[in-house]
Design a protein around this motif. Sequence first.
Motif, PDB file in Angstrom:
ATOM      1  N   SER A 241       0.813  -1.216   0.000  1.00  0.00           N
ATOM      2  CA  SER A 241       0.000   0.000   0.000  1.00  0.00           C
ATOM      3  C   SER A 241       0.848   1.268   0.000  1.00  0.00           C
ATOM      4  CB  SER A 241      -0.933   0.023   1.217  1.00  0.00           C
ATOM      5  OG  SER A 241      -0.186  -0.088   2.420  1.00  0.00           O
ATOM      6  N   ASP A 242       2.082   1.187   0.488  1.00  0.00           N
ATOM      7  CA  ASP A 242       2.940   2.375   0.546  1.00  0.00           C
ATOM      8  C   ASP A 242       3.297   2.842  -0.861  1.00  0.00           C
ATOM      9  OD1 ASP A 242       4.820   4.223   2.103  1.00  0.00           O
ATOM     10  OD2 ASP A 242       6.203   3.222   0.725  1.00  0.00           O
ATOM     11  N   PRO A 243       3.014   4.128  -1.199  1.00  0.00           N
ATOM     12  CA  PRO A 243       3.263   4.616  -2.566  1.00  0.00           C
ATOM     13  C   PRO A 243       4.716   4.479  -3.025  1.00  0.00           C
ATOM     14  CG  PRO A 243       1.880   6.167  -1.378  1.00  0.00           C
ATOM     15  CD  PRO A 243       2.355   5.162  -0.376  1.00  0.00           C
TER      16      PRO A 243
ATOM     17  N   PHE B  54      -1.924  -6.545 -12.953  1.00  0.00           N
ATOM     18  CA  PHE B  54      -0.907  -5.533 -12.658  1.00  0.00           C
ATOM     19  C   PHE B  54      -1.553  -4.161 -12.453  1.00  0.00           C
ATOM     20  CE2 PHE B  54       2.191  -2.296 -13.782  1.00  0.00           C
ATOM     21  CZ  PHE B  54       3.309  -2.710 -13.067  1.00  0.00           C
ATOM     22  N   VAL B  55      -2.441  -3.771 -13.353  1.00  0.00           N
ATOM     23  CA  VAL B  55      -3.067  -2.453 -13.278  1.00  0.00           C
ATOM     24  C   VAL B  55      -3.856  -2.301 -11.984  1.00  0.00           C
ATOM     25  CG1 VAL B  55      -4.844  -0.964 -14.309  1.00  0.00           C
ATOM     26  CG2 VAL B  55      -3.152  -2.094 -15.775  1.00  0.00           C
ATOM     27  N   ARG B  56      -4.606  -3.309 -11.613  1.00  0.00           N
ATOM     28  CA  ARG B  56      -5.431  -3.230 -10.400  1.00  0.00           C
ATOM     29  C   ARG B  56      -4.598  -3.099  -9.137  1.00  0.00           C
ATOM     30  NH1 ARG B  56      -8.238  -7.264 -13.271  1.00  0.00           N
ATOM     31  NH2 ARG B  56      -7.293  -8.925 -11.998  1.00  0.00           N
ATOM     32  N   ASN B  57      -3.390  -3.687  -9.135  1.00  0.00           N
ATOM     33  CA  ASN B  57      -2.585  -3.710  -7.915  1.00  0.00           C
ATOM     34  C   ASN B  57      -1.437  -2.713  -7.888  1.00  0.00           C
ATOM     35  OD1 ASN B  57      -4.131  -5.804  -6.827  1.00  0.00           O
ATOM     36  ND2 ASN B  57      -2.866  -7.384  -7.790  1.00  0.00           N
ATOM     37  N   ALA B  58      -1.070  -2.159  -9.050  1.00  0.00           N
ATOM     38  CA  ALA B  58       0.120  -1.312  -9.114  1.00  0.00           C
ATOM     39  C   ALA B  58      -0.152   0.144  -8.753  1.00  0.00           C
ATOM     40  CB  ALA B  58       0.739  -1.393 -10.514  1.00  0.00           C
TER      41      ALA B  58
ATOM     42  N   GLU C   7      -3.707  10.870   0.061  1.00  0.00           N
ATOM     43  CA  GLU C   7      -2.803   9.852   0.596  1.00  0.00           C
ATOM     44  C   GLU C   7      -1.352  10.066   0.164  1.00  0.00           C
ATOM     45  OE1 GLU C   7      -4.615   6.257  -0.721  1.00  0.00           O
ATOM     46  OE2 GLU C   7      -6.143   6.252   0.867  1.00  0.00           O
ATOM     47  N   GLY C   8      -1.100  11.138  -0.597  1.00  0.00           N
ATOM     48  CA  GLY C   8       0.273  11.499  -0.948  1.00  0.00           C
ATOM     49  C   GLY C   8       0.701  11.200  -2.364  1.00  0.00           C
ATOM     50  N   SER C   9      -0.217  10.709  -3.197  1.00  0.00           N
ATOM     51  CA  SER C   9       0.142  10.337  -4.566  1.00  0.00           C
ATOM     52  C   SER C   9      -0.009  11.503  -5.533  1.00  0.00           C
ATOM     53  CB  SER C   9      -0.735   9.179  -5.050  1.00  0.00           C
ATOM     54  OG  SER C   9      -0.434   7.987  -4.372  1.00  0.00           O
ATOM     55  N   SER C  10       0.791  11.457  -6.577  1.00  0.00           N
ATOM     56  CA  SER C  10       0.544  12.282  -7.750  1.00  0.00           C
ATOM     57  C   SER C  10      -0.441  11.528  -8.640  1.00  0.00           C
ATOM     58  CB  SER C  10       1.848  12.542  -8.512  1.00  0.00           C
ATOM     59  OG  SER C  10       2.735  13.356  -7.764  1.00  0.00           O
TER      60      SER C  10
END
Length: 226
Positions: free
Chosen positions: A27-29, A108-112, A137-140
């Motif tokens: 889960s960590d970006p 891959f897409v669902r989990n990446a 949550e800190g993502s771009s």
Amino acid sequence: MRLHAIKMGIYSLALTNYFGFKLRNISDPLEKKKHRLEYAKRLLGKLNISVEIKDRERLPKEGQYLVISNHRGVLDPLILEMALEDSTISGDWVAKKELYKSPFFGLFVRNAGAILLDREKSQMSAFFADTKKAVKEGSSIFIFPEGTRNKSEKSLIEFKEGFRIIALKNRLPILPVYIRTHSNEALGNALNDKSLHQTITIEIGEMIEYREKGNIEEIYKKEFGL
């Protein structure tokens, strides 16, 4: 189909699903970024493709952005991952529903780290809620504003307007990048000749303020001389 292309298809499928499973419980970006980068290096390395970054000094080392790029082929997300290697910028990709269901890319897409865009829905509120959650949550956010792969002879096709709403709603500066090399042609060359080494060039543009009043597509074209 050439034997090399068949072998590469099998390898790519196995590698993509391997990393899809590997990313499932992460889960960590920044940890996701590390594994996505490893995936990109391994697949591009197998294809004998390297990535050259022009105007690297324009790339911020940290922060959150709406990263926009042109889109010609399936390798484009990997190319962008390589371009962002020396930064802590990590993000969620905006992905079409077809990719979520793809037997090749779906896991891959669902989990990446991806945000589902379903254009068949009349309401986009859930999509924009998902982008806001990712940013919180800190993502771009990484997006191809053309909306689909450009299969034309033009250097760029018309931008969809939705990407500006993402920038405005989340107050994200817009970081434009341009993949100068025709990535789909490069992939075809790699599948036809395993001994061929190719370099794909990606260029970093000047940052655009999210409150910019001008036409972003025209600014993008001017930035990269299109």
